[in-house]
Design an enzyme around this catalytic site. Structure first.
Site, PDB file in Angstrom:
ATOM      1  N   ASP A   7       0.853  -1.128  -0.129  1.00  0.00           N
ATOM      2  CA  ASP A   7       0.059   0.013  -0.071  1.00  0.00           C
ATOM      3  C   ASP A   7       0.790   1.102  -0.081  1.00  0.00           C
ATOM      4  O   ASP A   7       2.188   1.044   0.469  1.00  0.00           O
ATOM      5  CB  ASP A   7      -0.962   0.124   1.240  1.00  0.00           C
ATOM      6  N   GLU A   9       0.832   5.964   0.291  1.00  0.00           N
ATOM      7  CA  GLU A   9       0.093   6.973   0.614  1.00  0.00           C
ATOM      8  C   GLU A   9       0.814   8.073  -0.387  1.00  0.00           C
ATOM      9  O   GLU A   9       1.997   8.033  -0.350  1.00  0.00           O
ATOM     10  CB  GLU A   9       0.036   7.565   2.164  1.00  0.00           C
ATOM     11  N   HIS A  57      -4.280  10.964   5.191  1.00  0.00           N
ATOM     12  CA  HIS A  57      -3.200  10.190   5.956  1.00  0.00           C
ATOM     13  C   HIS A  57      -2.542  11.121   6.992  1.00  0.00           C
ATOM     14  O   HIS A  57      -1.679  10.429   7.831  1.00  0.00           O
ATOM     15  CB  HIS A  57      -2.303   9.754   5.008  1.00  0.00           C
ATOM     16  N   HIS A 152      -5.456   6.735   7.370  1.00  0.00           N
ATOM     17  CA  HIS A 152      -4.899   5.829   6.402  1.00  0.00           C
ATOM     18  C   HIS A 152      -3.345   5.768   6.761  1.00  0.00           C
ATOM     19  O   HIS A 152      -2.717   6.689   6.911  1.00  0.00           O
ATOM     20  CB  HIS A 152      -5.289   6.141   5.099  1.00  0.00           C
ATOM     21  N   ASP A 157      -2.688  -0.648   6.582  1.00  0.00           N
ATOM     22  CA  ASP A 157      -3.528  -1.033   5.396  1.00  0.00           C
ATOM     23  C   ASP A 157      -2.951  -2.246   4.852  1.00  0.00           C
ATOM     24  O   ASP A 157      -4.093  -3.122   4.382  1.00  0.00           O
ATOM     25  CB  ASP A 157      -3.849   0.169   4.544  1.00  0.00           C
TER      26      ASP A 157
END
Length: 232
Positions: A7, A9, A57, A152, A157
């Protein structure tokens, strides 16, 4: 089978507009068990995050100012995913950003280093058509605790995605419910042997039941005006 759940951001939604990665994480799974190995880095994007991305985030430019740039961690990241099957929720988004970063430093696209990239969002949509299939919705559907996910975060995640994937592909609701594959296989073998020696009892229809069946067929013939498939 070595799998890596990944994942990122980012500062915004589109690398073509100059947006960059601010956090990247990946967790390793081998034979459907998390190994405890993971890759996680915060990155200095050299720019501000869009307001919407920052709300997601919470990684401010001040926090990221002393973090490495992507080029500094690139080799370590590629070594971590090399030879693995990478699974990403909404893969085109993350791979688009990663490939953009790789292109800026003249590296091959991500697909060159791993065996396969799979999109778990597509899998979720196949299993649950017409429903919400983001991580929060899937955690709720499979009763996976995500109460600690107030913002997040790439590492959190990626870990949640690994657990969701196990639930989607085997119906389990927790990594702690991992079945013993060898025990399951032995049980299947024992059941097969029992079936081989099973004497089936055949109960034929009585004369009265056969006559009732014939009368039913005659009624169907009459109502269909003789167009019954079994008469052809």
């Amino acid at each position: 089978m070595r799998q890596v759940f990944l994942d990122t951001e980012t500062t915004g939604l589109d690398p073509a507009l100059g947006h960059r990665i601010v956090e990247i994480a990946a967790v390793e799974m081998n034979n459907r068990r998390l190994t405890g190995r993971h890759f996680h880095r915060y990155l200095n994007p050299g720019r501000e995050s869009d307001e919407g991305a920052l709300r997601v985030h919470g990684l401010t430019r001040e926090f990221l100012r002393d973090k490495p740039v992507f080029q500094d961690i690139c080799s370590e990241f590629l070594a971590f995913i090399e030879g693995s099957r990478v699974l990403i929720h909404n893969a085109p988004f993350d791979t688009g950003f990663i490939n953009h970063e790789l292109g800026l430093i003249r590296f091959e696209p991500m697909q060159h280093y791993c065996v396969q990239i799979s999109d778990t969002l597509m899998l979720a949509k196949e299993l649950h058509p017409g429903k919400r299939n983001n991580l929060d919705a899937l955690c709720e559907r499979y009763q996976i605790d995500n109460s600690h996910r107030t913002l997040h975060g790439a590492l959190l995640d990626a870990e949640l995605l690994a657990e969701i994937y196990l639930a989607m592909t085997r119906g389990q609701e927790s990594l702690l419910m991992e079945a013993d594959v060898s025990a399951s296989s032995q049980a299947d073998d024992l059941a097969a042997k029992k079936m081989e020696n099973l004497a089936l009892i055949v109960q034929p229809a009585t004369q009265a039941e056969l006559e009732l069946h014939d009368r039913l067929l005659e009624r169907i013939r009459a109502e269909s005006k003789g167009n019954c498939m079994w008469d052809r």
